[in-house]
Design a protein around this motif. Structure first.
Motif, PDB file in Angstrom:
ATOM      1  N   LYS A 187     -15.560  -8.843   5.211  1.00 26.43           N
ATOM      2  CA  LYS A 187     -14.193  -9.187   4.813  1.00 26.43           C
ATOM      3  C   LYS A 187     -13.374  -9.563   6.030  1.00 26.43           C
ATOM      4  O   LYS A 187     -13.598  -9.040   7.114  1.00 26.43           O
ATOM      5  N   HIS A 237     -21.605   6.987  13.826  1.00 27.66           N
ATOM      6  CA  HIS A 237     -22.325   7.604  12.701  1.00 27.66           C
ATOM      7  C   HIS A 237     -23.685   8.125  13.121  1.00 27.66           C
ATOM      8  O   HIS A 237     -24.109   9.201  12.700  1.00 27.66           O
ATOM      9  N   ASN A 241     -24.998  11.864  12.977  1.00 25.44           N
ATOM     10  CA  ASN A 241     -26.267  12.144  12.309  1.00 25.44           C
ATOM     11  C   ASN A 241     -27.096  13.100  13.173  1.00 25.44           C
ATOM     12  O   ASN A 241     -27.659  14.080  12.679  1.00 25.44           O
ATOM     13  N   MET A 249     -27.089  13.785   8.901  1.00 25.91           N
ATOM     14  CA  MET A 249     -25.728  13.467   8.472  1.00 25.91           C
ATOM     15  C   MET A 249     -25.246  14.396   7.358  1.00 25.91           C
ATOM     16  O   MET A 249     -24.077  14.791   7.336  1.00 25.91           O
ATOM     17  N   ALA A 250     -26.134  14.755   6.427  1.00 25.65           N
ATOM     18  CA  ALA A 250     -25.725  15.618   5.311  1.00 25.65           C
ATOM     19  C   ALA A 250     -25.211  16.953   5.848  1.00 25.65           C
ATOM     20  O   ALA A 250     -24.150  17.441   5.433  1.00 25.65           O
ATOM     21  N   TYR A 253     -21.872  16.379   7.730  1.00 25.43           N
ATOM     22  CA  TYR A 253     -20.788  16.106   6.773  1.00 25.43           C
ATOM     23  C   TYR A 253     -20.297  17.392   6.124  1.00 25.43           C
ATOM     24  O   TYR A 253     -19.094  17.641   6.027  1.00 25.43           O
ATOM     25  N   GLU A 261     -11.245  17.024   8.498  1.00 24.26           N
ATOM     26  CA  GLU A 261     -10.132  16.833   7.562  1.00 24.26           C
ATOM     27  C   GLU A 261      -8.901  17.621   7.999  1.00 24.26           C
ATOM     28  O   GLU A 261      -7.776  17.155   7.869  1.00 24.26           O
ATOM     29  N   TRP A 264      -7.380  15.701  10.874  1.00 30.88           N
ATOM     30  CA  TRP A 264      -6.702  14.490  10.389  1.00 30.88           C
ATOM     31  C   TRP A 264      -5.324  14.818   9.819  1.00 30.88           C
ATOM     32  O   TRP A 264      -4.393  14.039   9.968  1.00 30.88           O
TER      33      TRP A 264
ATOM     34  N   LEU B 206     -14.715   5.359   9.103  1.00 29.61           N
ATOM     35  CA  LEU B 206     -14.979   5.729   7.710  1.00 29.61           C
ATOM     36  C   LEU B 206     -14.223   4.839   6.734  1.00 29.61           C
ATOM     37  O   LEU B 206     -14.724   4.521   5.653  1.00 29.61           O
ATOM     38  N   VAL B 209     -16.231   1.925   6.249  1.00 30.52           N
ATOM     39  CA  VAL B 209     -17.326   2.204   5.311  1.00 30.52           C
ATOM     40  C   VAL B 209     -16.804   2.129   3.879  1.00 30.52           C
ATOM     41  O   VAL B 209     -17.366   1.444   3.023  1.00 30.52           O
ATOM     42  N   GLU B 211     -14.186   0.714   2.634  1.00 34.31           N
ATOM     43  CA  GLU B 211     -13.733  -0.612   2.187  1.00 34.31           C
ATOM     44  C   GLU B 211     -14.832  -1.659   2.315  1.00 34.31           C
ATOM     45  O   GLU B 211     -14.584  -2.846   2.126  1.00 34.31           O
ATOM     46  N   PRO B 271      -9.306   8.791   5.018  1.00 35.28           N
ATOM     47  CA  PRO B 271     -10.301   8.816   3.943  1.00 35.28           C
ATOM     48  C   PRO B 271     -10.492  10.228   3.391  1.00 35.28           C
ATOM     49  O   PRO B 271     -10.290  11.209   4.105  1.00 35.28           O
ATOM     50  N   LYS B 272     -10.877  10.315   2.145  1.00 35.69           N
ATOM     51  CA  LYS B 272     -11.244  11.609   1.563  1.00 35.69           C
ATOM     52  C   LYS B 272     -12.756  11.758   1.708  1.00 35.69           C
ATOM     53  O   LYS B 272     -13.508  10.846   1.406  1.00 35.69           O
ATOM     54  N   LEU B 273     -13.170  12.910   2.204  1.00 33.32           N
ATOM     55  CA  LEU B 273     -14.611  13.112   2.403  1.00 33.32           C
ATOM     56  C   LEU B 273     -15.258  13.545   1.086  1.00 33.32           C
ATOM     57  O   LEU B 273     -15.617  14.700   0.894  1.00 33.32           O
ATOM     58  N   ASP B 274     -15.426  12.590   0.187  1.00 26.64           N
ATOM     59  CA  ASP B 274     -15.973  12.908  -1.134  1.00 26.64           C
ATOM     60  C   ASP B 274     -17.478  12.622  -1.201  1.00 26.64           C
ATOM     61  O   ASP B 274     -18.099  12.216  -0.222  1.00 26.64           O
ATOM     62  N   ALA B 275     -18.044  12.863  -2.378  1.00 26.43           N
ATOM     63  CA  ALA B 275     -19.499  12.744  -2.564  1.00 26.43           C
ATOM     64  C   ALA B 275     -19.962  11.290  -2.400  1.00 26.43           C
ATOM     65  O   ALA B 275     -21.065  11.029  -1.894  1.00 26.43           O
ATOM     66  N   LEU B 277     -18.646   8.938  -0.434  1.00 24.43           N
ATOM     67  CA  LEU B 277     -18.693   8.584   0.988  1.00 24.43           C
ATOM     68  C   LEU B 277     -19.892   9.274   1.650  1.00 24.43           C
ATOM     69  O   LEU B 277     -20.591   8.677   2.475  1.00 24.43           O
ATOM     70  N   ARG B 278     -20.118  10.524   1.258  1.00 24.31           N
ATOM     71  CA  ARG B 278     -21.271  11.266   1.792  1.00 24.31           C
ATOM     72  C   ARG B 278     -22.565  10.494   1.530  1.00 24.31           C
ATOM     73  O   ARG B 278     -23.396  10.305   2.427  1.00 24.31           O
ATOM     74  N   LEU B 281     -22.866   7.364   3.664  1.00 22.61           N
ATOM     75  CA  LEU B 281     -23.181   7.643   5.067  1.00 22.61           C
ATOM     76  C   LEU B 281     -24.659   8.000   5.238  1.00 22.61           C
ATOM     77  O   LEU B 281     -25.315   7.527   6.175  1.00 22.61           O
ATOM     78  N   ILE B 282     -25.148   8.834   4.342  1.00 27.48           N
ATOM     79  CA  ILE B 282     -26.561   9.248   4.449  1.00 27.48           C
ATOM     80  C   ILE B 282     -27.463   8.024   4.311  1.00 27.48           C
ATOM     81  O   ILE B 282     -28.392   7.831   5.098  1.00 27.48           O
TER      82      ILE B 282
END
Lengths: 316, 316
Positions: A187, A237, A241, A249-250, A253, A261, A264, B206, B209, B211, B271-275, B277-278, B281-282
């Motif tokens: 983009k 990243h 990792n 990474m898991a 994270y 968070e 931030w 992030l 990632v 966007e 960003p919100k570190l949600d599932a 995004l997790r 990343l993985i």
């Protein structure tokens, strides 16, 4: 649809704009064994460009020249049309003003070869704004280098709305072929990506200056003696990792994410670039320089950068 | 007021906590020629600690051992009191929980020598929370390393409310004396400084990632093939000072500052570190790893890091 040549068949590079960026690109393409035809309307531009190439040549030699590389293969011409005519690939590094770029693009639009790709070094503009109404629009892409282009591998490739996606793919292949590390942005984005990452880092560093968390020398060391060392080797990243140990990474994270968070939440401010901050920065870098001149600091940076690039070449 | 010893007279280091950070600190102090007495209550802790030191020793040897450096000068003890008794300097790397740290500090408070300095490796806590009510509080500081401490030079030194500023000064001198690059934070701050700078960078990465600006591999390259290369050599302010050419920071500030401010305006999201995004990343780092295991990637990172550190040693 254009019939893009094989990247191995490219012979002649056109350079529009011979300032710091254009001159550095010229040096790179000469070092890779290309014919380079450059244009810049500035006073004394040819002499400046040749001086830049002369200066860069020992560095490029240390990093390894391609077969046939020769400074004498640089031609300086009086018009942009001459620089573009017969060129297989054009790298434009004109001043960062939309009106200047659009006027220049209109001038060369009729001269650009039907299969030639035209890349812009712009850091601040996006291609969709610049390519409108041009016959060559489908073959115009962003190829944004990182300063100095003859040393730093990164090139950000971004297509405009009218760009043929195959032209952007071709630019990726070509930059890779000439030894750069291109990345493809999906983009258009103000500042592209790498500068935004830098800006994000600087924003927080400036807040530390404003809040007097540490001296500027110490804030600089907080990067260069710590996380900065790893950022030369791997991106953020991949580093995280590995920070996750065997869980990767898991694990990172899930275990470090909550701390991030929480940080931030306390990092929502943007500094104002006012006169006070300006003065603090000037004073801070002067203290950090500890008597070293700009020339000395540049020589230090470039000497280390070349040693770093050689090390990375050797280690693959 | 304590009568701090000369840093050259320090002989014996106490290590509390022998996990990844404590083990890496142990290896560093052994390589610098100190006697190290370590304690960790975990099962098999001694074997793990000694295995870590064995693994790190070839790296430390490559970077250069100090006179008298010997792995055999590591003693493992059964209680924190034994690790602290007779130690000139203590580096604490216990688990990152306030209750655990406070309990441990209370146990060793009566044993700590009257002139010994006690430094905590904590990344998430601040000293003012931990030192309250302790006799040794004036000699307790943060000495936050960057992982792995036996390779990365940075140590962030921060005083708590009850810390004697002279003790923090002493810690700066001592870390410098043992070959680290300490920086002095003037204020306590969540995450100290270097991790906040990293967090700021990661936040923007992030968002790229989220966007879908580019692949994770390309986002990583946007740092490691570009600005990251310079951040291993100089901090962000000195880099920008040189980006200003002969005009230095003043020129940079006046000419690039407005672009930075425009980018920041579009960089206000967290960003919100949600599932989702997790998962992205993985998947992204897996693609970037391209079949390389965590062990292989670690070996690659460490091999390059040691080569980089040696190069920086040589270039001064």
């Amino acid at each position: 649809m254009a019939n893009y040549p094989a990247v191995e068949d490219i012979r002649k590079i056109g350079i529009l704009g011979g300032g710091t960026i254009g001159a550095s690109w010229s040096a790179w393409f000469l070092a890779r064994g290309y014919d380079v035809t450059a244009w810049d309307p500035g006073e004394g531009a040819e002499a400046k460009l040749r001086a830049f190439v002369d200066n860069a040549w020992p560095q490029l030699t240390e990093l390894g020249l391609s077969a046939g590389a020769d400074k004498a293969r640089l031609t300086f011409v009086a018009t942009p049309e001459e620089a573009v005519a017969g060129a297989d690939f054009i790298q434009e590094s004109a001043p960062e003003r939309l009106d200047i770029k659009r006027e220049l693009y209109a001038r060369v639009d009729g001269v650009l070869g039907p299969d030639a790709i035209f890349a812009s070094s712009t850091s601040g503009l996006v291609m969709s704004e610049m390519q409108q109404g041009l016959k060559s629009a489908p073959r115009m892409v962003i190829g944004h280098p990182f300063n100095p282009p003859h040393l730093i591998p990164l090139v950000e490739v971004v297509a405009g709305k009218e760009t043929d996606p195959a032209a952007a793919d071709w630019a990726m292949d070509f930059y890779r072929h000439v030894g750069k590390h291109p990345i493809r942005l999906k983009k258009e984005l103000k500042g592209h990506l790498a500068n935004r990452l830098q800006a994000a880092l600087w924003r927080e560093a400036l807040l530390a200056v404003k809040e007097d968390i540490a001296s500027i020398e110490d804030i600089d060391a907080a990067m260069a003696q710590g996380p900065g060392l790893r950022l030369a080797l791997m991106g953020p990243h991949m580093i995280f990792n590995l920070a996750g140990g065997k869980g990767g990474m898991a694990h990172f994270y899930d275990h470090i994410g909550p701390a991030m968070e929480a940080w931030w939440e306390t990092m929502q401010e943007t500094p104002k670039l006012d006169a006070e901050l300006r003065a603090a920065l000037i004073k801070g870098v002067e203290e950090e320089a500890a008597g070293r001149s700009i020339d000395q600091l540049e020589a230090e940076r470039d000497g280390k950068l070349i040693a770093l690039l050689k090390m990375l070449q050797e280690k693959g």
